[in-house]
Design an enzyme around this catalytic site. Structure first.
Site: not given
Length: 141
Positions: A60, A134, A62, A130
């Site tokens: 497997h 903007q 990860h 943010y």
């Protein structure tokens, strides 16, 4: 906590992903394992996904990965598995004789972290940053 951004969003989307070879065969060893690691890094670089951790076991994989939510984890994993299967089966013929396909169709995915890891002040700071970005973008247009 560090955040990433694109033109539209500020984000921190980390995922723990696990997937297995078909029939959970222990084929991810030696040179196949080394090449798989290279291929995963190559594809992640191409799609601008950051690998935080990667562990390849014989049966497997990860992967702790951070990716833009607009791109999507499903699309990223589909590309990584498809690309790596195609190349590995081309380069290592033993993978074509032992298995009808390299990977199972399924995988496990869980989000890592989240809002419980930071307080209101940090959330407000990110939102404020943010909004300021903007505003700056609109003034420059």
């Amino acid at each position: 906590m560090e955040y990433k951004s694109n033109n539209n969003i500020v984000y921190s989307c980390k995922y723990h992903v696990v997937w297995c070879p078909k029939y959970r065969r222990k084929v991810l060893v030696d040179k196949i394992s080394e090449r798989l690691e290279e291929l995963i890094k190559e594809k992640c670089s191409e799609i601008r996904a950051d690998i935080i951790e990667m562990e390849i076991q014989p049966d497997h994989v990860h992967l702790l990965i951070e990716i833009d939510p607009q791109y999507g984890i499903h699309k990223a994993i589909k590309l990584i598995k498809g690309y790596s299967s195609y190349i590995l089966r081309k380069e290592f013929k033993e993978l074509t004789t032992k298995l009808p396909t390299l990977w199972t169709n399924s995988y496990f995915v869980a989000t890592v972290g989240g809002s419980q890891n930071f307080g209101d002040a940090e959330i407000k700071s990110v939102i404020k940053q943010y909004i300021e970005n903007q505003k700056r973008s609109q003034r420059e247009e």
